[in-house]
Scaffold this active site. Structure first.
Site, PDB file in Angstrom:
ATOM      1  N   VAL A  12      11.269  -7.504   5.901  1.00  0.00           N
ATOM      2  CA  VAL A  12      12.713  -7.335   5.714  1.00  0.00           C
ATOM      3  C   VAL A  12      13.633  -7.308   6.978  1.00  0.00           C
ATOM      4  CG1 VAL A  12      12.125  -5.662   3.967  1.00  0.00           C
ATOM      5  CG2 VAL A  12      12.154  -4.668   6.284  1.00  0.00           C
ATOM      6  N   ASP A  60       6.235  -7.603   0.913  1.00  0.00           N
ATOM      7  CA  ASP A  60       5.763  -6.816   2.040  1.00  0.00           C
ATOM      8  C   ASP A  60       5.619  -7.978   3.138  1.00  0.00           C
ATOM      9  OD1 ASP A  60       3.780  -5.250   3.817  1.00  0.00           O
ATOM     10  OD2 ASP A  60       3.962  -3.914   2.499  1.00  0.00           O
ATOM     11  N   LYS A  74       6.426   8.077  20.173  1.00  0.00           N
ATOM     12  CA  LYS A  74       6.252   8.433  21.687  1.00  0.00           C
ATOM     13  C   LYS A  74       7.021   9.511  22.382  1.00  0.00           C
ATOM     14  CE  LYS A  74       3.403   5.804  24.008  1.00  0.00           C
ATOM     15  NZ  LYS A  74       2.110   6.006  24.736  1.00  0.00           N
ATOM     16  N   ARG A  85       0.905  -1.310   0.001  1.00  0.00           N
ATOM     17  CA  ARG A  85      -0.043   0.031  -0.096  1.00  0.00           C
ATOM     18  C   ARG A  85       0.803   1.288   0.008  1.00  0.00           C
ATOM     19  NH1 ARG A  85      -1.729   0.295   6.257  1.00  0.00           N
ATOM     20  NH2 ARG A  85      -0.183   1.328   6.993  1.00  0.00           N
ATOM     21  N   TYR A 137      12.105   7.342  14.957  1.00  0.00           N
ATOM     22  CA  TYR A 137      12.137   7.451  13.624  1.00  0.00           C
ATOM     23  C   TYR A 137      12.844   8.549  12.885  1.00  0.00           C
ATOM     24  CZ  TYR A 137       9.314   8.164   9.385  1.00  0.00           C
ATOM     25  OH  TYR A 137       8.835   8.317   7.906  1.00  0.00           O
ATOM     26  N   ASN A 182       8.885   8.597  27.224  1.00  0.00           N
ATOM     27  CA  ASN A 182       8.240   7.293  26.988  1.00  0.00           C
ATOM     28  C   ASN A 182       8.847   6.319  26.127  1.00  0.00           C
ATOM     29  OD1 ASN A 182       6.485   7.768  29.603  1.00  0.00           O
ATOM     30  ND2 ASN A 182       5.294   9.082  27.870  1.00  0.00           N
TER      31      ASN A 182
HETATM   32  P1  NAI Z   1       2.500   2.799   5.036  1.00  0.00           P
HETATM   33  O1  NAI Z   1       2.509   2.449   6.261  1.00  0.00           O
HETATM   34  O2  NAI Z   1       1.110   3.164   4.134  1.00  0.00           O
HETATM   35  O3  NAI Z   1       3.389   1.444   3.935  1.00  0.00           O
HETATM   36  C1  NAI Z   1       4.414   0.983   4.659  1.00  0.00           C
HETATM   37  C2  NAI Z   1       4.330  -0.487   4.140  1.00  0.00           C
HETATM   38  O4  NAI Z   1       5.358  -0.994   4.675  1.00  0.00           O
HETATM   39  C3  NAI Z   1       3.211  -1.353   4.647  1.00  0.00           C
HETATM   40  O5  NAI Z   1       2.385  -1.893   3.665  1.00  0.00           O
HETATM   41  C4  NAI Z   1       3.943  -2.204   5.813  1.00  0.00           C
HETATM   42  O6  NAI Z   1       2.946  -3.427   5.584  1.00  0.00           O
HETATM   43  C5  NAI Z   1       5.236  -2.425   5.296  1.00  0.00           C
HETATM   44  N1  NAI Z   1       6.035  -2.816   5.949  1.00  0.00           N
HETATM   45  C6  NAI Z   1       6.206  -2.592   7.364  1.00  0.00           C
HETATM   46  N2  NAI Z   1       7.184  -3.135   8.052  1.00  0.00           N
HETATM   47  C7  NAI Z   1       7.528  -4.013   7.225  1.00  0.00           C
HETATM   48  C8  NAI Z   1       8.426  -5.228   7.394  1.00  0.00           C
HETATM   49  N3  NAI Z   1       9.147  -5.456   8.432  1.00  0.00           N
HETATM   50  N4  NAI Z   1       8.985  -5.682   6.182  1.00  0.00           N
HETATM   51  C9  NAI Z   1       8.369  -5.484   4.937  1.00  0.00           C
HETATM   52  N5  NAI Z   1       7.395  -4.664   4.880  1.00  0.00           N
HETATM   53  C10 NAI Z   1       7.088  -3.887   6.019  1.00  0.00           C
HETATM   54  O7  NAI Z   1       3.651   4.058   4.932  1.00  0.00           O
HETATM   55  P2  NAI Z   1       3.937   5.036   3.984  1.00  0.00           P
HETATM   56  O8  NAI Z   1       3.561   5.951   4.336  1.00  0.00           O
HETATM   57  O9  NAI Z   1       3.506   4.680   2.242  1.00  0.00           O
HETATM   58  O10 NAI Z   1       5.559   5.154   3.805  1.00  0.00           O
HETATM   59  C11 NAI Z   1       6.365   4.582   3.153  1.00  0.00           C
HETATM   60  C12 NAI Z   1       7.759   4.911   3.283  1.00  0.00           C
HETATM   61  O11 NAI Z   1       7.779   6.277   3.212  1.00  0.00           O
HETATM   62  C13 NAI Z   1       8.205   4.587   4.900  1.00  0.00           C
HETATM   63  O12 NAI Z   1       9.817   4.116   4.799  1.00  0.00           O
HETATM   64  C14 NAI Z   1       8.030   5.907   5.502  1.00  0.00           C
HETATM   65  O13 NAI Z   1       8.826   6.102   6.580  1.00  0.00           O
HETATM   66  C15 NAI Z   1       8.730   6.889   4.206  1.00  0.00           C
HETATM   67  N6  NAI Z   1       8.110   8.357   4.580  1.00  0.00           N
HETATM   68  C16 NAI Z   1       6.612   8.546   4.519  1.00  0.00           C
HETATM   69  C17 NAI Z   1       6.287   9.885   4.846  1.00  0.00           C
HETATM   70  C18 NAI Z   1       4.779   9.708   4.775  1.00  0.00           C
HETATM   71  O14 NAI Z   1       4.622  11.115   5.068  1.00  0.00           O
HETATM   72  N7  NAI Z   1       3.779   9.102   4.619  1.00  0.00           N
HETATM   73  C19 NAI Z   1       6.961  10.844   4.942  1.00  0.00           C
HETATM   74  C20 NAI Z   1       8.489  10.471   4.861  1.00  0.00           C
HETATM   75  C21 NAI Z   1       8.961   9.162   4.795  1.00  0.00           C
END
Ligand code: NAI
Length: 251
Positions: free
Chosen positions: A68, A44, A101, A23, A159, A105
């Site tokens: 991962v 994923d 947190k 997603r 983070y 905490n």
């Molecule tokens: P999201 O939470 O919608 O998607 C993240 C995906 O990573 C999920 O499908 C989840 O199941 C997967 N995931 C989590 N742990 C995992 C693991 N151990 N192994 C494999 N897959 C795993 O997050 P979003 O917003 O799409 O973020 C994607 C990337 O962009 C992340 O690295 C996030 O930190 C980064 N990011 C997002 C921002 C935002 O504003 N949404 C801003 C800056 C960076």
């Protein structure tokens, strides 16, 4: 030398892996890569199963259940991609989590899980793929940092540290990977409208949107198109760079 006649399908013939692609930003990266002609593997966690299959079907990618942080993640990925497609040209370490947190905490569990997923895993997987020769000569590594790793964010010590670490990691790995003809770059998105940011309280969400000079949240495609540049031949001579996506941070 001259410019190519067109950028139609700039990733034709390339095999690309996107982690955390069920997603959000990862799913859009997969979609853009497929549009650009790549053979795409979307990975994923096993718990994302159904969403992952849906994304894979939608974009015409191959799904791989892969946590991962698993110690054998690189082996598993290398084996899967090599058996099916003969190796990997592009890997995007997009999987990421938050466990916010306030500092008092911020327990060990939250600290470790965020550092493991966001920072340790990308490093271990890149190293593993290179060591196994699964990531081909001329390959691309693209990491996902965050504006939180540059400007910091209240409640996000873990983070922010993980995402600042990604920047250090990219800078440190670039010269080493260059010896193998591989580039490594990162994007540092600002506030992007996804499930991750929809989960934060409304006032924090509004503040996040206003952190950008665009005065609104970015879209997943904004990040995906920047990553597509790092994956494409247009960036052949670009490595060790961090590009902020979502305007200029105002903090
Ligand atoms: P999201 O939470 O919608 O998607 C993240 C995906 O990573 C999920 O499908 C989840 O199941 C997967 N995931 C989590 N742990 C995992 C693991 N151990 N192994 C494999 N897959 C795993 O997050 P979003 O917003 O799409 O973020 C994607 C990337 O962009 C992340 O690295 C996030 O930190 C980064 N990011 C997002 C921002 C935002 O504003 N949404 C801003 C800056 C960076």
């Amino acid at each position: 030398s001259t410019a190519p006649a067109s950028w139609d399908k700039p990733l034709a013939g390339k095999v690309a892996v996107v982690t955390g692609a069920a997603r959000g930003i990862g799913a859009t990266i997969a979609e853009v890569f497929a549009r650009d002609g790549a053979t795409v593997i979307v990975a994923d966690i096993p718990a994302a199963g159904e969403a992952l299959s849906e994304t894979a079907n939608k974009v015409g990618a191959t799904a791989l259940a892969l946590d991962v942080t698993a110690p054998d993640a690189a082996d598993k990925l290398a084996e899967f991609a090599t058996e099916r497609f003969g190796g990997i040209d592009i890997v995007v370490h997009n999987a990421g989590i938050t466990r916010d947190k306030l500092l008092a905490n911020m327990d060990e569990g939250r600290w470790n899980s965020v550092i493991n997923v966001n920072l340790a895993a990308p490093h271990r997987i890149t190293e593993g793929l290179v060591a196994k020769g699964a990531l081909k000569e001329g390959g691309r590594v693209i990491d996902v940092s965050s504006i939180a790793g540059i400007a910091g964010n209240r409640g996000q010590t873990n983070y922010g540290a993980s995402k600042a670490g990604v920047i250090g990691m990219v800078n440190a790995e670039a010269p080493k990977l260059a010896e193998k003809g591989i580039t490594i770059n990162a994007v540092a998105p600002g506030f992007i409208e996804t499930a991750m940011t929809a989960a934060v309280p409304l006032p924090t969400r509004e503040a996040g949107r206003l952190m950008s000079s665009l005065l609104q949240g970015g879209q997943t495609v904004d990040v995906a198109e920047t990553i597509a540049y790092f994956a494409s031949p247009a960036s052949n001579a670009v490595s060790g760079n961090i590009v902020r996506v979502c305007g200029q941070s105002l903090i």
